[in-house]
Design an enzyme around this catalytic site. Structure first.
Site, PDB file in Angstrom:
ATOM      1  N   CYS A   2     -37.376   0.110  32.110  1.00 55.77           N
ATOM      2  CA  CYS A   2     -38.193  -0.495  31.184  1.00 55.77           C
ATOM      3  C   CYS A   2     -39.385   0.527  30.955  1.00 55.77           C
ATOM      4  O   CYS A   2     -39.753   1.241  31.755  1.00 55.77           O
ATOM      5  CB  CYS A   2     -38.804  -1.612  31.592  1.00 55.77           C
ATOM      6  N   LYS A 595     -33.566   7.190  31.569  1.00 52.97           N
ATOM      7  CA  LYS A 595     -34.105   8.601  31.793  1.00 52.97           C
ATOM      8  C   LYS A 595     -34.453   8.529  33.293  1.00 52.97           C
ATOM      9  O   LYS A 595     -34.612   9.352  34.259  1.00 52.97           O
ATOM     10  CB  LYS A 595     -35.110   9.093  31.142  1.00 52.97           C
TER      11      LYS A 595
END
Ligand code: M6R
Length: 600
Positions: A2, A595
């Site tokens: 998030c 990522k």
């Protein structure tokens, strides 16, 4: 994982939604499946819009850009607790719809807390841990009526590694809380903001302050204070100025960040080359590591592949005993056999990977001192928590698939090995890399695009290599899996005949990586596949025997032990990229991935 962002302006903004959108676009690269925006007006009116799905679609449907207000919070959610659906999307509000919050990371006692808080009368819309954060703070706030105090109390209850941003709609300002997941404050002329990610702050301001674990900040449009979550004591910290090139976070005319970042490598590799040659620090670290008993190189994913490649270089060039380890397995494999004279290099692009931070915690709790971080993001958790920092120097990398950071990590290990082994010849040779990469990428792009067309419907692609070409193969296979969803698998070329060869049927693609010195071994491996009618693709310095025995031959412009695997990786990155595009996948945000992996 998030991404969160919150901002407090000095005045009501009619274009708050647009400002928030600017930040949201910079969070997309983390990976997400839901998005939510909230605007809070001067009078404390909350305008919350959120849903599961892709940012642009939701923004259009819910008209994010029309949100007005003086304060705003956004969250892009990558599901861990609770399936992706509107109720689990963030930000969340408390029972009275007074507090608004968004979090990043994991609250591991979510189940227990939902039970306890529900028993006390709180009502939950979903089963997301971010909602638990909001209600836990609310529970104390109902008694204290002081948000700062309630946050400190909630800190003792909320277990896990997380960060969050929270605002009381009836008061001014906002709070940002850090326990385990990254958090930065950004300081502007008429605003202050906080975010999980430096790139989302940079379109607003270059002035920033990283927060450390166990700290929280209260911020208003023109002031902020950082405090300890344990004691509430004020903490003074200097502002930093981001000196990198902000355009790194833009696509700059390329269709995707991944191809932009692949093509940037001939330039960005100069960052690590200059560091190795000019800093003196690298030489000093080299001397220290040489004296240590063993060097552990620890990382996950691509950072592990760079570590594995680094071990080949340390053995061959540095004559240094080193052990490459996947972060998540470190404790089980070596936890009981470490020695205070060992050195540990923690390798990570983001500096936030939870598996790698777990290793840092394990080592620091046991008093190990020879700890080095090898990270790309200054101000990240690994960076802040280590004193000896080996910088990756790749500039910002946005695409989920690591490309230029992997290259610089691997080159960093070539240089470190050369410094340890006193091999000035190799340090000199590294300066050829920018030109060699330019030539390799330039000449092989068309090959890769055509090859991707041929291979785009393959069920599986094998990549085989020997010595440091094996981690190059692993890295290529990871790229193919990540961005094209084709099963890519790497093997030691010497091991393939010990089992996997049974899988080869007519036309199955097998990619062979070769440096000149291993060519005889590779030719044997090629023939083992060729006689079973596999499709042979070779990436190698010019070699007539390999060329003759291959269906597709991609030539590399240089041959040697250290450079060839690095050039092969660049070709495999291009192949993965074109496979992704030809299969209609967005290579920058592949499904299910993020990522920055800030959870176990
Ligand atoms: O930020 P880190 O280097 O610690 O990340 C480790 C892995 O999650 C990362 O390398 C991942 O495997 C990449 N997406 C690979 O392209």
């Amino acid at each position: 994982m998030c991404g969160i962002f919150g901002i407090v302006y000095s005045e009501e903004k009619n274009n708050l939604g647009e400002c928030l959108m600017k930040a949201a676009r910079r969070l997309v690269y983390r990976g997400y499946d839901s998005a939510g925006f909230v605007g809070i007006s001067e009078e404390g009116k909350i305008d919350l819009r959120k849903d599961a799905g892709k940012l642009d679609k939701i923004a259009k449907k819910l008209k994010f850009q029309e949100i007005k207000g003086k304060r705003g919070i956004i969250q892009l959610r990558w599901a861990t607790f609770g399936i992706p659906k509107k109720e689990n999307a963030q930000p969340h509000v408390d029972c009275k719809k007074r507090l608004v919050s968004a979090h990043n990371g994991n609250v591991v006692n979510t189940g227990e807390l939902i039970r306890e808080l529900t028993f006390k009368g709180h009502s939950f819309m979903g089963d997301n841990d971010g909602e638990v954060v909001c209600h836990t703070v609310e529970d104390f706030f109902n008694v204290d009526h002081n948000l700062g105090k309630s946050i400190m109390k909630a800190y003792r209850i909320l277990r896990g590694d997380y960060s969050y941003i929270i605002a009381d709609s009836k008061e001014k300002g906002m709070f940002a809380v850090k326990k385990g997941s990254s958090l930065f404050l950004g300081i502007g002329k008429d605003f202050t903001c906080a975010s999980s990610d430096l790139p989302s702050i940079l379109p607003f301001t270059k002035r920033y302050i990283p927060l450390y674990d166990g700290e929280f900040a209260e911020f208003h449009s023109s002031s902020y204070k950082i405090m300890s979550l344990e004691t509430g004591e004020r903490i003074e910290r200097e502002e930093l100025i981001y000196k990198g090139d902000i355009s790194q976070a833009e696509k700059g005319g390329f269709p995707h960040f991944m191809i932009k970042e692949i093509k940037e490598q001939p330039r960005t590799v100069n960052g690590i080359i200059s560091y190795l040659n000019d800093s003196g620090e690298a030489l000093e670290y080299g001397k220290q590591i040489r004296k240590s008993r063993k060097a552990f190189l620890i990382g996950s994913g691509s950072s592990y592949h760079a570590s594995l490649m680094g071990s080949y270089f340390l053995n061959r060039i540095g004559r240094k005993f080193s052990i490459p380890v996947v972060s998540g397995e470190f404790k089980e494999l070596f936890g009981n056999t470490l020695n205070k004279r060992d050195s540990f290099i923690l390798v990570s692009q983001s500096g936030e990977t939870k598996d790698t931070i777990n290793v840092l915690n394990y080592l620091q709790e046991r008093g190990f001192e020879n700890l080095y971080s090898f990270v790309n993001i200054p101000g990240s958790t690994l960076y802040l928590r280590t004193k000896k920092r080996f910088p990756v120097m790749s500039e910002l990398e946005i695409s989920v698939a690591a490309t230029k950071t992997f290259l610089n990590q691997a080159v960093g290990f070539v240089g470190l090995s050369a410094l340890i082994g006193g091999r000035n010849d190799i340090l000199k040779e590294i300066s050829l890399l920018p030109g060699l990469l330019e030539e390799t990428i330039g000449k092989s792009e068309v090959f890769c695009e055509n090859l991707a067309e041929e291979l785009k419907s393959s069920l599986s692609i094998y990549i085989l290599g020997y010595g440091p070409n094996h981690p190059a193969a692993l890295e290529g296979a990871l790229k193919i899996k990540e961005v094209s969803y084709i099963h890519g698998e790497a093997y030691y070329s010497t091991e393939f005949k010990h089992g996997p060869l049974a899988l080869i049927e007519e036309g199955n693609p097998v990619i062979f990586l070769s440096s000149r010195e291993d060519s005889e071994k590779i030719i044997s491996a090629i023939n083992e596949v060729r006689v079973r009618k596999g499709k042979i693709i070779s990436i190698s310095p010019e070699n007539s025997s390999i060329r003759l025995n291959s269906d597709v031959f991609i030539p590399l412009p240089y041959e040697n032990y250290t450079m060839t695997p690095l050039l092969s990786v660049a070709v495999l990155q291009l192949l993965a990229y074109y496979l992704s595009v030809k299969r209609d996948i967005d290579p920058d945000t592949p499904r299910n991935l993020s990522k920055t992996i800030t959870v176990d």
